[in-house]
Enzyme design. Structure first.
Site, mmCIF file in Angstrom:
data_model
loop_
_atom_site.group_PDB
_atom_site.id
_atom_site.type_symbol
_atom_site.label_atom_id
_atom_site.label_comp_id
_atom_site.label_asym_id
_atom_site.label_seq_id
_atom_site.Cartn_x
_atom_site.Cartn_y
_atom_site.Cartn_z
ATOM 1 N N ASP A 7 -18.466 12.768 -38.939
ATOM 2 C CA ASP A 7 -19.239 12.009 -39.815
ATOM 3 C C ASP A 7 -18.316 11.828 -41.135
ATOM 4 O O ASP A 7 -17.581 12.670 -41.681
ATOM 5 C CB ASP A 7 -20.498 12.550 -40.143
ATOM 6 C CG ASP A 7 -21.368 11.320 -40.642
ATOM 7 O OD1 ASP A 7 -21.146 10.203 -40.649
ATOM 8 O OD2 ASP A 7 -22.573 11.708 -40.791
ATOM 9 N N ARG B 161 1.585 10.374 -41.268
ATOM 10 C CA ARG B 161 0.786 9.205 -41.915
ATOM 11 C C ARG B 161 0.247 8.332 -41.060
ATOM 12 O O ARG B 161 1.008 7.790 -40.110
ATOM 13 C CB ARG B 161 1.750 8.620 -43.228
ATOM 14 C CG ARG B 161 2.445 9.660 -44.226
ATOM 15 C CD ARG B 161 1.338 10.105 -45.152
ATOM 16 N NE ARG B 161 1.813 11.365 -45.740
ATOM 17 C CZ ARG B 161 2.689 11.111 -46.785
ATOM 18 N NH1 ARG B 161 2.960 10.245 -47.409
ATOM 19 N NH2 ARG B 161 2.785 12.437 -47.491
ATOM 20 N N ALA C 211 -2.587 14.141 -47.552
ATOM 21 C CA ALA C 211 -2.846 15.096 -46.711
ATOM 22 C C ALA C 211 -1.993 15.392 -45.613
ATOM 23 O O ALA C 211 -0.995 14.571 -45.237
ATOM 24 C CB ALA C 211 -4.205 14.477 -45.871
ATOM 25 N N PRO C 212 -1.781 16.812 -45.291
ATOM 26 C CA PRO C 212 -0.688 17.102 -44.380
ATOM 27 C C PRO C 212 -0.904 16.492 -42.843
ATOM 28 O O PRO C 212 -2.287 16.091 -42.551
ATOM 29 C CB PRO C 212 -0.862 18.499 -44.223
ATOM 30 C CG PRO C 212 -2.461 18.924 -44.543
ATOM 31 C CD PRO C 212 -2.778 17.887 -45.712
ATOM 32 N N GLY C 213 0.086 16.026 -42.236
ATOM 33 C CA GLY C 213 -0.055 15.210 -40.902
ATOM 34 C C GLY C 213 0.947 14.048 -40.948
ATOM 35 O O GLY C 213 1.369 13.725 -41.891
#
Length: 593
Positions: A380, A328, A324-326
């Site tokens: 959620d 870590r 996932a981008p962003g």
């Protein structure tokens, strides 16, 4: 295999009966607490509302464990042969032919059998990989899914009055006729005048109100010719115990936000839940059925439908899971499938050096989020165990990260990768990436919006008794509607467990300039004055944040929020803009009249 009459009365038949009895007990308890939501609303028992939501989450697992124990004790479940298990499933299907909640009962069957059988049996011969009973047009014995109203005799105002009164709330209204007048004028304004009524004009309203927090919601739609107009009317209660209609929501997208997974689950008394979902889908066609079941409090059914949708998508796509981008995280390993709008999170085997916790603590934090009022500010998650994915769908980077950071969390079996424990949640753009994009584009208006949203998210979580712990930008995401939502839960705490302190003055100038801490700090001590140092390093961001949320940088706000929570006060959270409330639209009504 056909169902033989000779199977009735056999061991397989008794097992099937035990399982349907286990489910029926669960749903009876589920409906009972959902039905009691009306009484809690009438009595303004807001603390009771939160307690009931928290307790209801445990109902399902308790009944599953109870049923598994019964099968083990009464039928020696571990020794049941394959033929008998197949017969159990077929007999169970027979018990569902006239059932009002067949889809939920099938999921219950899966939950029980997957606790007994090895994953090699997780296919349609033994469990319900696909549904076997149609849920189309199931009618309740005791209740109607929705009621129909015709305005020919009573007019629109009189019909709305009747709709509200039919919910039979045992509380007086402040001035129901006045509220109905607001409804009428809001509808007329939204439609730019009332259209001519077609011969089929009618208003359909779901039979049970939707209860959440301090509100009851009337949900329905008007049908006029070939056009359908969805609506939701929130009903609130003032301090004198009198009810009033707070507004009417007419935009389908705004009604859809009521069912956002970042909000608490509804309490709804449903004899035929599939009927409610079918009705909701007619007004919210873009909302997945899985999410609607979840928001109705039927989380396991939502998970079942979500996973079926995911597997179906994997069969019809070719892209691979990627990281996932962003930035870590130190605790969670996160990957995503670009063509599917969700992220998949695993708890790492080894955490970053600054994290003092274990796997069990992280799991408790995620469960804590399910049990509290998320007030539209916390995502959620769907929790899964022993999930099988095609190995070929993972790119090399994800496989390397799994092997290096979470080797105990997965295994490879042939062409399948099995993840032992997994959280799944809606994908959002990380706030730090969003801010960077807005700053580089010099989009001041958007920058101001998300920074204001960020502060509001922190404020509203605090008022709902949640302290986020790590408030770095990377731990928040921006939804497609521009709302800022928190999604990193390993450091959250209840507000009431935190000690908010003011930094004491340094004993001398040299100590203050030394960069060393001159005061004792305990584990749950928090110094709001420090937030700016870590969060507001950009002058532009700092200026905007202080404009709207300066009070978050001092202990006073936090201490006052704690005091309110400890006194039993429950904050009002509105899942729609303040300007839509009738109390803020009095001048509109006066002008139209």
């Amino acid at each position: 295999m056909k169902i033989s009459v000779g199977l009735y009365g056999t061991n397989a038949h008794q097992i099937a009966l035990a399982m349907i009895q286990g489910f029926n007990k669960h749903y009876t308890l589920f409906r009972q607490t959902s039905r009691e939501a009306k009484t809690r609303f009438e009595q303004a028992d807001w603390l009771g509302v939160h307690k009931a939501v928290k307790e209801r989450i445990r109902f399902y697992d308790d009944r599953v464990d109870e049923c598994v124990e019964r099968l083990r004790n009464q039928f020696d479940a571990a020794s049941i042969d394959d033929t008998t298990w197949q017969q159990v499933k077929l007999l169970y299907i027979g018990l569902l032919l006239n059932h009002k909640q067949p889809e939920l009962a099938e999921t219950f069957f899966n939950s029980v059998t997957t606790k007994i059988l090895h994953r090699n049996y997780f296919h349609n011969d033994f469990i319900f990989v696909r549904p076997s009973i149609s849920t189309e047009n199931i009618e309740g014995d005791d209740t109607q899914t929705y009621r129909s109203y015709y305005a020919k005799e009573d007019g629109l105002r009189g019909t709305v009055l009747k709709i509200v009164k039919d919910f039979d709330w045992h509380r007086p209204f402040v001035d129901l006729e006045h509220d109905v007048e607001h409804v009428y004028h809001a509808v007329r304004h939204f439609l730019n005048g009332m259209p001519p009524r077609e011969v089929n004009f009618q208003i359909q309203v779901l039979g049970s109100a939707f209860y959440r927090n301090k509100a009851a919601y009337i949900i329905g739609k008007a049908i006029n010719g070939a056009t359908e107009y969805p609506f939701t009317i929130p009903v609130l209660q003032n301090e004198a115990g009198q009810l009033y209609l707070d507004t009417i929501l007419l935009d389908a997208w705004r009604i859809g936000l009521l069912f956002s997974l970042s909000r608490a689950y509804f309490m709804v008394d449903m004899e035929v839940p599939s009927g409610y979902v079918q009705f909701l889908r007619s007004i919210l066609p873009a909302k997945p059925r899985s999410e609607l079941y979840i928001m109705l409090g039927l989380g396991k059914q939502g998970k079942t439908m979500f996973f079926r949708d995911l597997i179906y998508h994997l069969h019809h796509s070719e892209d691979k899971f990627i990281m996932a981008p962003g930035i870590r995280g130190l605790v969670m390993l996160v990957f995503t499938l670009p063509s599917y709008p969700y992220v998949f999170k695993l708890i790492k085997d080894v955490f970053g050096s600054s994290k003092e916790m274990d796997r069990a603590t992280v799991k408790k934090k995620f469960m804590m989020v399910k049990q509290v009022d998320r007030v539209g500010r916390m995502a959620d998650t769907l929790e899964f165990s022993n999930v099988m994915f095609p190995l070929k769908r993972f790119n090399d980077e994800v496989l390397a990260e799994l092997q290096q950071l979470a080797p105990s969390c997965f295994e490879v079996d042939g062409d399948q990768l099995i993840i032992k424990h997994l959280y799944i949640e809606r994908r959002m753009e990380p706030l730090n990436i969003h801010l960077d994009r807005m700053e580089r584009a010099n989009n001041v208006e958007r920058l101001e919006h998300v920074i204001r949203e960020y502060g509001s998210a922190i404020r509203e979580m605090a008022q709902a008794n949640i302290f986020p712990g790590d408030m770095l930008w990377k731990n928040f995401g921006v939804t497609r509607f521009g709302r800022v939502v928190f999604y990193d839960y390993d450091e959250i705490e209840y507000m009431t467990d935190i000690k908010f302190r003011q930094i004491p003055p340094a004993p001398d100038f040299e100590t203050e300039m030394s960069g060393e801490v001159w005061y004792a700090v305990s584990r749950n001590d928090v110094f709001p004055e420090e937030f700016a140092t870590f969060l507001l390093t950009s002058p532009q961001v700092r200026k905007i944040f202080i404009k709207y949320h300066k009070d978050l940088l001092s202990p006073r706000f936090w201490l006052e929020a704690q005091e309110k929570i400890r006194s039993g006060y429950v904050e009002d959270f509105f899942p729609y803009p303040q300007e839509l409330r009738f109390i803020n639209r009095q001048t509109d009504l006066t002008e139209e009249q």
